[in-house]
Write a protein that holds these residues in place. Structure first.
Motif, PDB file in Angstrom:
ATOM      1  N   TYR A 108       2.599  16.703  -0.157  1.00 36.00           N
ATOM      2  CA  TYR A 108       2.441  18.034   0.424  1.00 36.00           C
ATOM      3  C   TYR A 108       3.316  19.055  -0.303  1.00 36.00           C
ATOM      4  CZ  TYR A 108       3.149  21.872   3.716  1.00 36.00           C
ATOM      5  OH  TYR A 108       3.263  23.114   4.273  1.00 36.00           O
ATOM      6  N   TRP A 109       4.554  18.652  -0.634  1.00 40.34           N
ATOM      7  CA  TRP A 109       5.469  19.580  -1.302  1.00 40.34           C
ATOM      8  C   TRP A 109       4.993  19.917  -2.710  1.00 40.34           C
ATOM      9  CZ3 TRP A 109       8.615  18.925  -5.657  1.00 40.34           C
ATOM     10  CH2 TRP A 109       9.539  19.952  -5.894  1.00 40.34           C
ATOM     11  N   VAL A 110       4.484  18.924  -3.438  1.00 37.44           N
ATOM     12  CA  VAL A 110       4.000  19.169  -4.803  1.00 37.44           C
ATOM     13  C   VAL A 110       2.797  20.087  -4.786  1.00 37.44           C
ATOM     14  CG1 VAL A 110       2.930  18.077  -6.803  1.00 37.44           C
ATOM     15  CG2 VAL A 110       4.946  17.044  -5.757  1.00 37.44           C
ATOM     16  N   ASN A 111       1.866  19.859  -3.875  1.00 39.12           N
ATOM     17  CA  ASN A 111       0.680  20.717  -3.797  1.00 39.12           C
ATOM     18  C   ASN A 111       1.046  22.130  -3.360  1.00 39.12           C
ATOM     19  OD1 ASN A 111      -2.176  19.309  -4.094  1.00 39.12           O
ATOM     20  ND2 ASN A 111      -0.777  17.790  -3.257  1.00 39.12           N
ATOM     21  N   ARG A 112       2.009  22.230  -2.456  1.00 43.38           N
ATOM     22  CA  ARG A 112       2.434  23.554  -1.989  1.00 43.38           C
ATOM     23  C   ARG A 112       3.144  24.314  -3.109  1.00 43.38           C
ATOM     24  NH1 ARG A 112       7.015  25.710   0.494  1.00 43.38           N
ATOM     25  NH2 ARG A 112       6.570  27.404   1.970  1.00 43.38           N
TER      26      ARG A 112
ATOM     27  N   PRO B 168      11.204   0.516   6.852  1.00 46.36           N
ATOM     28  CA  PRO B 168      11.133   0.950   5.443  1.00 46.36           C
ATOM     29  C   PRO B 168       9.730   1.373   5.026  1.00 46.36           C
ATOM     30  CG  PRO B 168      12.413  -1.077   5.648  1.00 46.36           C
ATOM     31  CD  PRO B 168      11.754  -0.848   6.961  1.00 46.36           C
ATOM     32  N   THR B 169       8.710   0.665   5.507  1.00 45.46           N
ATOM     33  CA  THR B 169       7.332   1.021   5.149  1.00 45.46           C
ATOM     34  C   THR B 169       6.952   2.377   5.716  1.00 45.46           C
ATOM     35  OG1 THR B 169       6.733  -1.330   5.108  1.00 45.46           O
ATOM     36  CG2 THR B 169       4.941   0.265   5.283  1.00 45.46           C
ATOM     37  N   ILE B 170       7.315   2.620   6.959  1.00 44.88           N
ATOM     38  CA  ILE B 170       7.000   3.905   7.583  1.00 44.88           C
ATOM     39  C   ILE B 170       7.736   5.038   6.868  1.00 44.88           C
ATOM     40  CG2 ILE B 170       7.222   5.254   9.699  1.00 44.88           C
ATOM     41  CD1 ILE B 170       6.832   2.658  11.273  1.00 44.88           C
ATOM     42  N   LEU B 171       9.005   4.817   6.536  1.00 42.16           N
ATOM     43  CA  LEU B 171       9.768   5.839   5.816  1.00 42.16           C
ATOM     44  C   LEU B 171       9.166   6.125   4.445  1.00 42.16           C
ATOM     45  CD1 LEU B 171      13.461   4.825   6.652  1.00 42.16           C
ATOM     46  CD2 LEU B 171      12.152   6.752   7.577  1.00 42.16           C
ATOM     47  N   LEU B 172       8.771   5.069   3.724  1.00 43.11           N
ATOM     48  CA  LEU B 172       8.188   5.254   2.399  1.00 43.11           C
ATOM     49  C   LEU B 172       6.849   5.969   2.486  1.00 43.11           C
ATOM     50  CD1 LEU B 172       8.608   4.649  -0.614  1.00 43.11           C
ATOM     51  CD2 LEU B 172       7.345   2.521  -0.271  1.00 43.11           C
ATOM     52  N   LEU B 173       6.035   5.608   3.471  1.00 43.46           N
ATOM     53  CA  LEU B 173       4.751   6.277   3.642  1.00 43.46           C
ATOM     54  C   LEU B 173       4.944   7.748   4.003  1.00 43.46           C
ATOM     55  CD1 LEU B 173       1.690   5.990   3.734  1.00 43.46           C
ATOM     56  CD2 LEU B 173       1.876   5.332   6.133  1.00 43.46           C
ATOM     57  N   GLY B 174       5.892   8.032   4.900  1.00 38.29           N
ATOM     58  CA  GLY B 174       6.170   9.429   5.243  1.00 38.29           C
ATOM     59  C   GLY B 174       6.714  10.212   4.067  1.00 38.29           C
ATOM     60  N   LEU B 175       7.581   9.581   3.254  1.00 41.55           N
ATOM     61  CA  LEU B 175       8.121  10.257   2.076  1.00 41.55           C
ATOM     62  C   LEU B 175       7.033  10.550   1.049  1.00 41.55           C
ATOM     63  CD1 LEU B 175      10.600  11.250   0.488  1.00 41.55           C
ATOM     64  CD2 LEU B 175      10.885   8.912  -0.369  1.00 41.55           C
ATOM     65  N   SER B 176       6.091   9.615   0.873  1.00 37.91           N
ATOM     66  CA  SER B 176       5.016   9.841  -0.091  1.00 37.91           C
ATOM     67  C   SER B 176       4.111  10.991   0.354  1.00 37.91           C
ATOM     68  CB  SER B 176       4.203   8.560  -0.264  1.00 37.91           C
ATOM     69  OG  SER B 176       3.595   8.175   0.950  1.00 37.91           O
ATOM     70  N   LEU B 177       3.772  11.045   1.645  1.00 38.10           N
ATOM     71  CA  LEU B 177       2.924  12.132   2.139  1.00 38.10           C
ATOM     72  C   LEU B 177       3.660  13.471   2.089  1.00 38.10           C
ATOM     73  CD1 LEU B 177       1.242  10.366   5.207  1.00 38.10           C
ATOM     74  CD2 LEU B 177       0.291  10.752   2.918  1.00 38.10           C
TER      75      LEU B 177
ATOM     76  N   ILE C  99       0.833  -1.208   0.000  1.00 39.57           N
ATOM     77  CA  ILE C  99       0.000   0.000   0.000  1.00 39.57           C
ATOM     78  C   ILE C  99       0.865   1.254   0.000  1.00 39.57           C
ATOM     79  CG2 ILE C  99      -1.684   1.305   1.354  1.00 39.57           C
ATOM     80  CD1 ILE C  99      -2.853  -1.342   2.283  1.00 39.57           C
ATOM     81  N   ALA C 100       1.946   1.233   0.786  1.00 38.47           N
ATOM     82  CA  ALA C 100       2.853   2.385   0.819  1.00 38.47           C
ATOM     83  C   ALA C 100       3.508   2.600  -0.543  1.00 38.47           C
ATOM     84  CB  ALA C 100       3.913   2.186   1.898  1.00 38.47           C
ATOM     85  N   MET C 101       3.837   1.522  -1.241  1.00 37.57           N
ATOM     86  CA  MET C 101       4.399   1.637  -2.587  1.00 37.57           C
ATOM     87  C   MET C 101       3.422   2.324  -3.531  1.00 37.57           C
ATOM     88  SD  MET C 101       7.424   0.538  -3.625  1.00 37.57           S
ATOM     89  CE  MET C 101       8.768  -0.573  -3.280  1.00 37.57           C
ATOM     90  N   LEU C 102       2.150   1.940  -3.470  1.00 37.79           N
ATOM     91  CA  LEU C 102       1.166   2.538  -4.366  1.00 37.79           C
ATOM     92  C   LEU C 102       0.966   4.021  -4.051  1.00 37.79           C
ATOM     93  CD1 LEU C 102      -1.967   0.825  -5.673  1.00 37.79           C
ATOM     94  CD2 LEU C 102      -2.208   3.109  -4.752  1.00 37.79           C
ATOM     95  N   LEU C 103       0.950   4.369  -2.769  1.00 37.70           N
ATOM     96  CA  LEU C 103       0.752   5.779  -2.407  1.00 37.70           C
ATOM     97  C   LEU C 103       1.936   6.639  -2.829  1.00 37.70           C
ATOM     98  CD1 LEU C 103      -0.829   5.477   1.159  1.00 37.70           C
ATOM     99  CD2 LEU C 103      -1.969   5.757  -1.041  1.00 37.70           C
ATOM    100  N   MET C 104       3.124   6.018  -2.949  1.00 34.65           N
ATOM    101  CA  MET C 104       4.290   6.781  -3.380  1.00 34.65           C
ATOM    102  C   MET C 104       4.130   7.297  -4.802  1.00 34.65           C
ATOM    103  SD  MET C 104       7.182   7.843  -2.257  1.00 34.65           S
ATOM    104  CE  MET C 104       7.899   9.150  -3.239  1.00 34.65           C
ATOM    105  N   ALA C 105       3.238   6.680  -5.578  1.00 34.00           N
ATOM    106  CA  ALA C 105       3.029   7.119  -6.965  1.00 34.00           C
ATOM    107  C   ALA C 105       2.143   8.351  -7.063  1.00 34.00           C
ATOM    108  CB  ALA C 105       2.408   5.980  -7.772  1.00 34.00           C
TER     109      ALA C 105
END
Length: 385
Positions: A365-369, A352-361, A294-300
């Protein structure tokens, strides 16, 4: 509702296409490796194709996370390049809603990976092992090709009294074993509670019976207590905690075992005071696999908010591949460090999952900002043009 179904259809189609492509690629590599065994014994080309097909359920959980990442990047980038995603956002589509939609899209694929890992993979691997016996290959051998020791497989079996105190311990060495329970060159050494050797058995062959224990043939027995004695037997029944399932689990790779098998084997190793860290790590990796997918998919998702001018589709897919490779290497590196340092497996597998999920969020946030600030900086817009 219409937008959600449209995005879900595009995402599912892309993930399915990428997954089938990767499975076909790895199946080709496996087939090339099996071609070398064609002609050995009764192993033919049709058996090679069957063996490769039986390996696919085990390959699926390994390839699913990166397939979800690449497929979702491909689908969302196509929607963004055709300006469809821009129109959706103009109609009031919020990032939080897209995030929830992607989580719903990820659930069926994560469930598929879990089913393949728990049920389809172990059954298919047993059938593939039975098929490999046509080449004369044993479940356990003395070669290092499958990661086995040169002396075969070693199993420790402890005997305790009702109070839980150690009464005796036995070490079982099996040089070769077939998947149907046949054994060859079995050596058993028994010690008492003071670690004094009591009995030594050497059998030329044997078989795993329905109940725990071994049926040995052509056995030589040496006893040291109460006095030295040497005897030979045509057959001998050895009572112990070793059965066919235990031998198969001890000889197999932890990554190919189901969660139930890993849990049982970890309990067995701990009860016999053996190192179980490797199997505990594999157990918790399987537990964390759905969350990792799930974290992999959200990274996209952040890739959908990049404008077409910010990167071609090929560059985005390459970025997704690199993210998947880094995620895999990070998990492997942390796992090896955890085995050496004896760190807690549940925490290490989730990092790794927590890091990937945090990086995706954070990326979302950075792209929208950045896009929210874009109209306020016309000189950046003119420079980019």
């Amino acid at each position: 509702m219409i937008i959600r179904r449209y995005l879900a259809r595009r995402v599912h189609q892309s993930i399915g296409l990428v997954l089938l492509t990767l499975l076909a690629l790895f199946a080709f590599f496996d087939l090339v490796g099996d071609i070398e065994d064609v002609g050995k014994g009764t192993f033919r080309l049709v058996h090679a194709f069957a063996s490769v097909a039986l390996m696919l359920p085990s390959r699926l959980p390994e390839l699913l996370p990166v397939s979800m990442l690449i497929g979702t990047i491909f689908a969302l980038s196509q929607v963004a390049q055709s300006s469809e995603f821009t129109a959706m956002r103009a109609a009031g589509l919020k990032p939080s809603k897209v995030l929830v939609w992607l989580i719903l899209c990820a659930l069926p694929w994560a469930s598929l990976g879990l089913v393949a890992s728990e049920y389809l993979g172990p059954v298919a691997m047993r059938e593939a092992q039975a098929l490999r016996l046509l080449t004369g290959e044993a479940l356990i051998d003395s070669s290092s090709r499958n990661g086995n020791l040169g002396s075969g497989l070693w199993i420790r079996d402890l005997i305790r009294n009702e109070a839980g105190d150690l009464r005796s311990q036995r070490f079982v060495n099996i040089r070769s074993a077939e998947s149907d329970g046949r054994l060859s060159d079995v050596e058993i050494v028994e010690f008492d509670e003071q670690r004094r050797i009591q009995r030594w058995l050497l059998a030329k062959s044997g078989r795993v019976s329905a109940s725990p224990g071994l049926d040995l043939a052509e056995v030589r027995e040496i006893r040291w207590q109460p006095q030295p004695l040497s005897q030979t037997y045509p057959t001998l029944r050895w009572e112990g905690g070793v059965d066919q399932t235990l031998i198969a689990m001890a000889a197999g790779r932890p990554e190919r075992m189901s969660i139930a098998e890993l849990w049982r084997f970890v309990r067995y190793l701990k009860s016999n005071q053996q190192a179980s860290e490797r199997y505990e790590l594999a157990f918790w990796k399987k537990i964390a696999a759905p969350a990792s997918a799930i974290a992999m998919l959200l990274m996209a998702l952040p890739f959908a908010y990049l404008q077409p001018r910010n990167g071609a589709l090929g560059a985005r897919i390459l970025a997704g591949v690199l993210i998947g490779v880094v995620f895999h290497l990070t998990g492997s590196l942390l796992g090896n460090i955890a085995l050496i340092r004896q760190w807690p497996a549940p925490l290490i597998t989730m990092i790794p999952t927590i890091l990937l999920l945090g990086l995706s969020l954070l990326s979302l946030y950075w792209v929208n900002r950045s896009e929210a600030m874009w109209p306020q900086r016309p000189w950046l817009r003119s420079k980019a043009a």
